[in-house]
Design a protein around this motif. Structure first.
Motif, PDB file in Angstrom:
ATOM      1  N   LYS A  51      13.397 -37.092  22.546  1.00  0.00           N
ATOM      2  CA  LYS A  51      13.147 -35.916  23.659  1.00  0.00           C
ATOM      3  C   LYS A  51      12.011 -36.328  24.348  1.00  0.00           C
ATOM      4  N   LYS A  52      10.941 -36.864  23.592  1.00  0.00           N
ATOM      5  CA  LYS A  52       9.853 -37.229  24.459  1.00  0.00           C
ATOM      6  C   LYS A  52       9.922 -38.255  25.453  1.00  0.00           C
ATOM      7  N   ARG A  53      10.663 -39.310  25.250  1.00  0.00           N
ATOM      8  CA  ARG A  53      11.047 -40.350  25.796  1.00  0.00           C
ATOM      9  C   ARG A  53      12.163 -40.260  26.725  1.00  0.00           C
ATOM     10  N   LYS A  54      13.023 -39.089  26.686  1.00  0.00           N
ATOM     11  CA  LYS A  54      13.957 -38.771  27.610  1.00  0.00           C
ATOM     12  C   LYS A  54      15.295 -39.739  27.400  1.00  0.00           C
ATOM     13  N   TYR A  72      12.482 -35.549  18.113  1.00  0.00           N
ATOM     14  CA  TYR A  72      11.380 -35.648  18.884  1.00  0.00           C
ATOM     15  C   TYR A  72      11.017 -36.869  19.507  1.00  0.00           C
ATOM     16  N   PHE A  73      11.265 -37.764  19.068  1.00  0.00           N
ATOM     17  CA  PHE A  73      11.180 -39.368  19.630  1.00  0.00           C
ATOM     18  C   PHE A  73      11.975 -39.322  20.866  1.00  0.00           C
ATOM     19  N   GLU A  92      11.921 -48.787  22.233  1.00  0.00           N
ATOM     20  CA  GLU A  92      11.062 -48.745  23.325  1.00  0.00           C
ATOM     21  C   GLU A  92      10.835 -50.085  24.181  1.00  0.00           C
TER      22      GLU A  92
END
Length: 221
Positions: free
Chosen positions: A187-190, A184-185, A144
């Motif tokens: 997908k959530k942050r595209k 999930y990580f 990130e």
């Protein structure tokens, strides 16, 4: 097989430490060109430790080819000329525990990311899932912070301890929660997610398995 790290799961630990000569390298490129190859990639160990890596990039350019390679990226990329850098289309940055144990490695790693970004080189963040219930917090935070948009993961199965023997699907089941957290990580942050090694979808409930199969490079066999 030469590398400055000693990751327990890495197959290259068992490879003979031998670097091909300059003459051998030139012969490889001549052969590749004569046979219609347009991309040559160096493999290790650690490619950035290969003493002829600069020459390799020069030859990629001389023969009108491109290259990509995976690296732990704890060696500076800034030593390459702009001509050499321009033929690198993709770099896979291996995120290893060594980054948090060695501040200098982390500094070089992050500088290399900025170097690659400035030159429009595609960056893939790679980390291995070595054991069940792994804490990926540090990896996620690094991805990130550096604003990386492509992640490559692999279960280290079979690893060196398996000696490439058959591994049943039930063994993979221990990693379901780990894979879910990564899915999930991303997908959530595209973030684009790639699987470096095959994961059997049959270990997941049907809905999740279908989601995984939707990834372009996910092969169930």
């Amino acid at each position: 097989g030469l590398c400055n790290l000693n990751c327990s799961y890495c197959f290259s630990n068992d490879i003979e430490r031998r670097q091909i000569t300059e003459d051998e390298l030139r012969k490889i490129f001549k052969w590749a060109s004569e046979n219609g190859c347009n991309c040559v990639t160096p493999c290790g160990g650690e490619p950035l430790m290969y003493k002829h890596i600069g020459l390799l990039l020069d030859l990629v350019q001389d023969y009108g080819m491109t290259t990509y390679f995976a690296s732990n990226c704890t060696w500076p990329l800034s030593r390459f000329t702009e001509r050499q850098a321009s033929c690198i289309k993709s770099l896979t940055f291996h995120i290893t525990e060594a980054l948090w144990k060695n501040a200098e490695y982390m500094r070089i790693f992050c500088e290399n990311i900025q170097w690659a970004k400035q030159r429009g080189i595609n960056i893939i963040a790679r980390f291995n899932i070595v054991k069940p219930n792994t804490d990926f917090t540090k990896c996620f935070e690094l991805i990130e912070k550096q604003e990386l948009k492509c992640v490559n993961i692999a279960l280290t199965i079979p690893d060196r301890s398996h000696d490439n023997i058959y591994v049943g699907a039930s063994y993979f089941s221990d990693f379901i929660d780990d894979l879910r957290r990564v899915l999930y990580f991303c997908k959530k942050r595209k973030i684009s997610l790639n699987f470096a090694k095959t994961v059997p979808p049959c270990i997941f409930p049907e809905e999740e398995a279908l989601q995984m199969l939707a990834y372009d490079n996910f092969l169930p066999f």
